[in-house]
Design a protein around this motif. Sequence first.
Motif, PDB file in Angstrom:
ATOM      1  N   GLN A  61       0.822  -1.206   0.000  1.00  0.00           N
ATOM      2  CA  GLN A  61       0.000   0.000   0.000  1.00  0.00           C
ATOM      3  C   GLN A  61       0.858   1.259   0.000  1.00  0.00           C
ATOM      4  O   GLN A  61       0.465   2.284   0.529  1.00  0.00           O
ATOM      5  N   GLN A 162      -6.359  -2.537  -8.042  1.00  0.00           N
ATOM      6  CA  GLN A 162      -5.517  -1.583  -7.330  1.00  0.00           C
ATOM      7  C   GLN A 162      -5.554  -0.237  -8.050  1.00  0.00           C
ATOM      8  O   GLN A 162      -4.540   0.415  -8.246  1.00  0.00           O
ATOM      9  N   THR A 164      -6.533   2.695  -7.303  1.00  0.00           N
ATOM     10  CA  THR A 164      -6.194   3.944  -6.635  1.00  0.00           C
ATOM     11  C   THR A 164      -4.695   4.163  -6.563  1.00  0.00           C
ATOM     12  O   THR A 164      -4.185   5.211  -6.955  1.00  0.00           O
ATOM     13  N   ARG A 433      -4.951   8.954  -1.028  1.00  0.00           N
ATOM     14  CA  ARG A 433      -5.516   7.979  -0.100  1.00  0.00           C
ATOM     15  C   ARG A 433      -5.494   8.603   1.293  1.00  0.00           C
ATOM     16  O   ARG A 433      -4.470   9.116   1.749  1.00  0.00           O
ATOM     17  N   THR A 536     -11.197   6.161 -10.503  1.00  0.00           N
ATOM     18  CA  THR A 536     -11.326   4.927  -9.737  1.00  0.00           C
ATOM     19  C   THR A 536     -11.208   5.276  -8.253  1.00  0.00           C
ATOM     20  O   THR A 536     -10.591   6.278  -7.884  1.00  0.00           O
ATOM     21  N   TRP A 537     -11.788   4.431  -7.419  1.00  0.00           N
ATOM     22  CA  TRP A 537     -11.815   4.780  -6.001  1.00  0.00           C
ATOM     23  C   TRP A 537     -11.657   3.558  -5.107  1.00  0.00           C
ATOM     24  O   TRP A 537     -11.758   2.417  -5.544  1.00  0.00           O
ATOM     25  N   HIS A 538     -11.411   3.865  -3.846  1.00  0.00           N
ATOM     26  CA  HIS A 538     -11.283   2.853  -2.806  1.00  0.00           C
ATOM     27  C   HIS A 538     -12.024   3.318  -1.566  1.00  0.00           C
ATOM     28  O   HIS A 538     -11.969   4.495  -1.193  1.00  0.00           O
ATOM     29  N   ASN A 554     -13.542  -3.949   2.059  1.00  0.00           N
ATOM     30  CA  ASN A 554     -13.081  -3.006   1.040  1.00  0.00           C
ATOM     31  C   ASN A 554     -14.046  -2.945  -0.136  1.00  0.00           C
ATOM     32  O   ASN A 554     -14.697  -3.939  -0.471  1.00  0.00           O
ATOM     33  N   ASP A 556     -13.351  -1.564  -4.004  1.00  0.00           N
ATOM     34  CA  ASP A 556     -12.357  -1.023  -4.918  1.00  0.00           C
ATOM     35  C   ASP A 556     -12.866  -1.111  -6.348  1.00  0.00           C
ATOM     36  O   ASP A 556     -13.646  -2.003  -6.693  1.00  0.00           O
ATOM     37  N   THR A 557     -12.379  -0.206  -7.165  1.00  0.00           N
ATOM     38  CA  THR A 557     -12.717  -0.239  -8.589  1.00  0.00           C
ATOM     39  C   THR A 557     -11.440  -0.296  -9.413  1.00  0.00           C
ATOM     40  O   THR A 557     -10.381   0.182  -9.003  1.00  0.00           O
TER      41      THR A 557
END
Length: 811
Positions: A61, A162, A164, A433, A536-538, A554, A556-557
């Motif tokens: 991360q 992943q 983001t 983030r 894209t987001w998280h 989670n 996620d996109t």
Amino acid sequence: MVSAECRYAQQRASTRANAWVGASLWTIARVASAQTANTETATANGGDTTEGLQEIIVTAQRRPEDVQHAALAVDVLSAQALGLSGAARALDIASLVPALQISESGNAQQSLYLRSVGTFTANSYSDPAVAFNVDGIAIGRPSSMTGVMYDLDRAEVLKGPQGTLYGRNATGGAINIIPNQPKLGLTSADVALTVGNLGAVHPEADVNLAVSESSAARLAFTYTRHDGYQTDGTGSANNYAGRAQYLYRINDDLSVRVAGDYAHDGGYGATGTLMALQNPFTGAVTPSPLSRDVGNQDPRVSALLQGQYSFLAGRFFESLEGVPNTNNNFWGVLTEIIWHSPIGTLTVLPSHRNSKLTDLTTEFAFTSTADEHDEQSSVELRLASDNSGPLRWILGGYYFHETIDAVYQFDQQALSPIQELDTGTLSKATFARLTFAPIDALRISAGVRYTDDRKSFDGASQILLSACGATSPIPACPAAPLIPLANSFASLSSQLQLFPIIPGALYGSTLPGAAGSVFPLINKQINETQDFTRVTWHGGLEYDLASDSLLYANWDTGYHAGGFAFAAIKPTYAPEFLNAYSVGSKNRFVHGTLQANLEAFYWKYTNQQISHGGTDTDGAYVFYTDNAGASTIKGAEISVKYLLTPHTILSLDTQYLSAVYSRFSFQTPAGGTNAPPLTGCPFSQTDATHYTVNCAGKTAQQSPKWSGNISLQQRVELGDYSLVGEISAHGQTNSVTGFEMIAAEVQKSYAETNLALTLTPSTSRWSVTAFVNNLSDERPYGTAFYNSVMGVIGASVGTPRTEGVRAAMRF
């Protein structure tokens, strides 16, 4: 009356790999040290304990953290695990991670699938859907995954989009290959040598030099040679690679590291075999009668090809032309600047990479050549707060520019495209983030990334056909010349002694036997640019149930840009998107000796990019990409590691996966000389010019329902020596390896077993390991490709049983 067979005939007219030569010298030396201390409990920071499993620090991360405290599904492959498995190439990682499928896909390319998400990357105009990063640099071309698996600290496999933190081509996840970096204040060296069956010789060396109190250099080198895995000599290797790094710590807050690497990939081509044959008269498909170690230039394959009739050329095919070879070269440079400022840690990572590919392969039972030059430049900036306190954050920007110049020939004897293209990508992104911890045990995270992609394509495909002019129910031109290997139409014209009938469109030949044949030329040109933007987001929630128990959820996109193809039927394809929901828990019990991690996931995949060969609207055979409407991917994974005694460790990792197309229909040409499509899906002729194929409800490619790994490692003390034995196995259930989804393209359930025995003294200065990998000599199919022109299905195939001895010394 013309029979049904003749009517059909008239319609028809129109690499797991080297699992043992890859143990790095540093890896083997570290294996010895780790085994002396406590089997696979070695950590990234080198600490030891005999009371429990140790922490492993990862940067999945974009910041250092204990993997058990990282709220995402990530497999960490230590230097020890990579060494014992003999991982020499990126595709070898697949045998260590149940969720991952990697296989060779022709012309130095490799295809990656993670939890069913991936794409068939057989050329430079299809991008991977799983990000592959080496030393923090995203590698644009799957062909450039070569020559990186040596002198490693660890590899990380991140499962799920992943979008983001890693961006555009991380729809399915990301693989991070992390080399050892120079160490200040240390001068040391390692050497290792592996020898084994199939003529394997694999020396490695590295040295770490303490240049001054504030600077250090590291040099590493590897060489791999082995004979071919196939009966025709293909699948051999003659590779070498080197890496040089220099680290300078200017002060306590600022450091600069520069690195350069070079790799050469040689040998006699990818490991392929004949999977199945299609009867040219009935259309029936039968599995190849030959074993999987038979290469496609073996005389037995040649005899089968010579029994395949071409209704286009009016004659039988011949043996595959050309000598498979690989002569690929890669180099890259990077600079990493790290500044610990009062507001956070700034990381600046500029890089440049260059690849030159020259190869010829018969992996898929036809000859394919590539002459390709790839360049990429990138810069990433990240500013990150400390990973503590109630508010934590990362801000960043990313720039990526790639250019590709390539010439391909896909010689199918009766039809041969020569493609010359310039293509490129310009990608820019910003990301952030934020993590908020209202109390120590609870953390709420949110992230966003904005990506702007511009993709361009300027190229021409010249498709030459050898067509028999006979008008009988079965065309017959038995002496007609087939199309030879060439890198340009001018070369083809010279070899075939062509003369124009309709300049630029139709030719005749003065060669003997060509009197009844004509040679149509189909020209396809593309000069287009596409722009894509995507956010894209998280979103994440994590809670510490106890000091060693984490619960997380989670959302996620992921996003993967569209692209181009030399196909009138589908010259462009759209981006694909993934929405991923997951719930997981990471735990340690029994005084830290038992680790149990689990995750359940539910993914919605839309516009999935599926690349394959097919017939174009003008009758030419082309490679293009369809967008599947939607698919649903769901499943669960559980990973257990148990330190039974201070000397015994048991590991188990298994995944259940259900990946089903909920909407997937596409059209293929009908009428004229177009035969019904070969497919395991229902289809119908919906109008005079099209068949419609509906694959809704079918299991996706590269998606075994069950896959898993299990290993047992035991250490025995023998006075001043330690003897460590390990048995491990990887297995999976049936999986579909080809686009057509027919029975002949299914890889049935299999399991591979590896054995290793290592002797090391208490000083840990040296080690000797005897090993056998793939004990039962399984040769699983990787990627299958159906060629309707020749009526063959070729496939990449796994590594045979390998055995040998490796010795290592640390100075």
